[in-house]
Design an enzyme around this catalytic site. Structure first.
Site, PDB file in Angstrom:
ATOM      1  CE1 TYR A   1      -3.845   2.265   0.335  1.00 18.10           C
ATOM      2  CE2 TYR A   1      -2.743   3.145   2.274  1.00 18.10           C
ATOM      3  CZ  TYR A   1      -3.752   3.223   1.324  1.00 18.10           C
ATOM      4  OH  TYR A   1      -4.659   4.258   1.362  1.00 18.10           O
TER       5      TYR A   1
ATOM      6  CB  VAL B   1      -8.543   2.623  15.209  1.00 17.03           C
ATOM      7  CG1 VAL B   1      -8.593   4.053  14.712  1.00 17.03           C
ATOM      8  CG2 VAL B   1      -8.556   2.586  16.712  1.00 17.03           C
TER       9      VAL B   1
ATOM     10  CG  ASN C   1      -6.284   7.600  10.328  1.00 15.52           C
ATOM     11  OD1 ASN C   1      -5.265   7.610   9.655  1.00 15.52           O
ATOM     12  ND2 ASN C   1      -6.526   6.675  11.240  1.00 15.52           N
TER      13      ASN C   1
END
Length: 316
Positions: free
Chosen positions: A148, A190, A177
């Site tokens: 990635y 998460v 994120n």
């Protein structure tokens, strides 16, 4: 013949970010072609758009060429969570590299403006904090995350070489994120992990001691930034950090979600996976200056919306 509406291609359009982008493009009245191979994208994310006259869905893998006529391309296709991108790491690299080559070739032929969804993972496990766009990164080229990280780094190389060699109109965003409704419930990220575990009353799993930090941007803020970057003059190419600079420890996030869901779940600690970054926070000075953009949705408000989404029947 001049088209009244922009013809916009969104690769990875049935995924988390892609589906929200398609929503906004359809609302704007653009002609939207959503392309996805459904490896991580889900048809349910865009099924509410299927009856719209300016929305079209095509099942296609961008590691193969695509022959369509478009004015703008948003290249979002690639599994973005470790669980998914490590499932078939060779295919992950091919999606980033061959996919970029195919989309850049399409942009070259059609003279389309093209947006690349790059990632904060190009910085690896950073040695500077917060991360600025001129930082070259600290990446393991042969590790479990490399498919990635290095795939996205190579895609950036290709975008800038096509820009220099063929004068392509490119926009490269390094996305930090992002969270919100339509996150894949099994992607191992998460926020979705903690919310699903908390709602089910299962143990909340923290890898490491929970002291590692992350920054979380709500999806609507991120889509705003996509549009703002795409609208900049041709000489603004990026790469540009896009994210929320608010920094939270993983333990702090788990405790917040437990409180907000009134969950009886316990927190359990497991070993930290290899090459997992200890700190991740964007410096968004460039985006603030050029786009006059900054996130509006704070973590509490964004978590409320995301928790509500999972509570309303979107558990795995």
């Amino acid at each position: 013949m001049k088209h009244l509406r922009k013809r916009v291609l969104v690769t990875g359009g049935a995924g988390f970010l892609g589906s929200h982008l398609c929503d906004r493009l359809v609302e704007r009245g653009e002609d939207v072609l959503c392309v996805d191979n459904y490896f991580t994208g889900q048809k349910k994310n865009i099924e509410h758009l299927l009856g719209k006259p300016n929305f079209e869905l095509l099942r296609h893998d961008i590691t193969f060429p695509l022959y369509v006529e478009v004015d703008e391309i948003y290249n979002l296709a690639c599994p973005a969570s470790p669980i998914h991108y490590q499932f078939d790491p060779v295919q992950t690299t091919k999606t980033s590299v061959h996919g970029a080559i195919n989309m850049l070739g399409l942009a070259k032929r059609t003279k389309a403006k093209i947006f690349q969804a790059s990632t904060s993972e190009v910085y690896g496990d950073p040695t500077i904090h917060p991360q600025t766009e001129d930082y070259w990164g600290h990446v393991n080229p042969i590790g479990y995350r490399s498919c990635y990280d290095e795939g996205k780094r190579c895609a950036e190389t290709l975008f800038f070489d096509y820009h220099r060699q063929h004068r392509l109109h490119i926009k490269v965003a390094r996305i930090f994120n992002t969270y919100g409704p339509r996150m894949h419930p099994n992607d191992g990220r998460v926020i979705s992990n903690f919310i699903v575990q908390a709602i089910r009353g299962e143990p909340i799993t923290i890898y490491g001691n929970g002291g590692q930090t992350r920054s979380f941007c709500y999806v609507s803020d991120m889509i705003d930034a996509f549009f703002d970057l795409m609208a900049t003059p041709e000489d603004i190419t990026g790469p540009m950090n896009l994210g929320n600079p608010g920094e939270y420890s993983i333990l702090e996030l788990a405790q917040t979600i437990l409180k907000m869901t009134c969950s009886p779940s316990e927190i359990v600690f497991k070993p930290l996976p290899p090459d997992d970054p200890l700190q991740r926070q964007p410096d968004i000075s460039f985006a603030k200056k050029i786009l006059e953009w900054k996130p509006k949705i704070n973590l509490q408000e964004g978590l409320e919306k995301t928790i509500r989404y999972f509570q309303n029947g979107h558990l795995p």
